[in-house]
Design a protein around this motif. Structure first.
Motif, PDB file in Angstrom:
ATOM      1  N   LYS A   1       0.814  -1.219   0.000  1.00 55.39           N
ATOM      2  CA  LYS A   1       0.000   0.000   0.000  1.00 55.39           C
ATOM      3  C   LYS A   1       0.847   1.268   0.000  1.00 55.39           C
ATOM      4  CE  LYS A   1      -4.092  -2.095   1.928  1.00 55.39           C
ATOM      5  NZ  LYS A   1      -5.082  -2.096   2.974  1.00 55.39           N
TER       6      LYS A   1
ATOM      7  N   GLU B   1      -3.564  -5.232  -6.048  1.00 55.98           N
ATOM      8  CA  GLU B   1      -4.438  -4.334  -5.296  1.00 55.98           C
ATOM      9  C   GLU B   1      -3.634  -3.246  -4.595  1.00 55.98           C
ATOM     10  OE1 GLU B   1      -6.773  -6.875  -2.789  1.00 55.98           O
ATOM     11  OE2 GLU B   1      -8.114  -7.445  -4.433  1.00 55.98           O
TER      12      GLU B   1
ATOM     13  N   GLU C   1      -4.071   6.653  -4.408  1.00 62.90           N
ATOM     14  CA  GLU C   1      -3.619   7.588  -3.366  1.00 62.90           C
ATOM     15  C   GLU C   1      -2.781   8.723  -3.962  1.00 62.90           C
ATOM     16  OE1 GLU C   1      -3.656   7.633   0.393  1.00 62.90           O
ATOM     17  OE2 GLU C   1      -5.544   6.717  -0.218  1.00 62.90           O
TER      18      GLU C   1
ATOM     19  N   ARG D   1      -9.699  -3.089  -9.882  1.00 62.15           N
ATOM     20  CA  ARG D   1      -9.788  -4.156  -8.867  1.00 62.15           C
ATOM     21  C   ARG D   1     -10.728  -5.269  -9.322  1.00 62.15           C
ATOM     22  NH1 ARG D   1     -10.234   0.226  -5.498  1.00 62.15           N
ATOM     23  NH2 ARG D   1      -8.277   0.708  -4.469  1.00 62.15           N
TER      24      ARG D   1
ATOM     25  N   TYR E   1      -4.026   0.698  -5.216  1.00 59.27           N
ATOM     26  CA  TYR E   1      -4.214   1.588  -4.071  1.00 59.27           C
ATOM     27  C   TYR E   1      -3.213   2.750  -4.125  1.00 59.27           C
ATOM     28  CZ  TYR E   1      -4.197   3.138   0.798  1.00 59.27           C
ATOM     29  OH  TYR E   1      -4.243   3.895   1.940  1.00 59.27           O
TER      30      TYR E   1
END
Length: 152
Positions: free
Chosen positions: A54, A99, A107, A120, A103
């Motif tokens: 992430k 994923e 962001e 996704r 992300y």
């Protein structure tokens, strides 16, 4: 009402965003006191929502003067983004890594929330119903094709 994990995540992201260094150091017990929760709840939030996939690096030092340092991994600029994505995706990519990449792109505002949702859905293992390693290879090709189209 949102759960405590969402609230802690939002708080950590806000102080991280305000940090000029792109990193924050926190005391787990102090944060647990602030949110009236157990310290293991802080560990849970950090270990599940601040992962490398992430876009975060987490370091910790245990003991009396211990801390947890969270650092945001910066995405390369638009000029080197294609190269970075080609290297990151490679010939195959697992769902968790895909994923995480989606992300990070969302962001960093390279893609919209809607585009991220579509991506996704397209790379989900429930949709790509073939056996490994073919599923990860197909996912990589889909990711590359979508990103070339979106970031062109």
């Amino acid at each position: 009402m949102r759960n405590i994990s969402d609230i802690i995540e939002k708080y950590l992201k806000s102080i991280l965003h305000e940090s000029p260094e792109g990193a924050v150091e926190i005391q787990r017990n102090d944060l647990a006191d602030k949110f009236s929760c157990v310290p293991s709840q802080i560990n849970y939030v950090i270990s599940t929502r601040f992962t490398v996939e992430k876009g975060y690096l987490v370091e910790s030092k245990r003991g009396g003067g211990g801390y947890i340092r969270i650092r945001r991994i910066e995405f390369p600029g638009p000029t080197s983004l294609h190269t970075h994505l080609q290297q990151t995706i490679g010939d195959e990519i697992g769902q968790t890594m895909a994923e995480g990449l989606i992300y990070q792109l969302e962001e960093a505002r390279f893609i919209s929330k809607r585009e991220a949702g579509l991506m996704r859905a397209a790379v989900a293992r429930e949709v790509l119903m073939v056996k490994l390693p073919y599923r990860d290879q197909i996912r990589a090709q889909i990711m590359k094709a979508m990103l070339i189209s979106l970031l062109a």
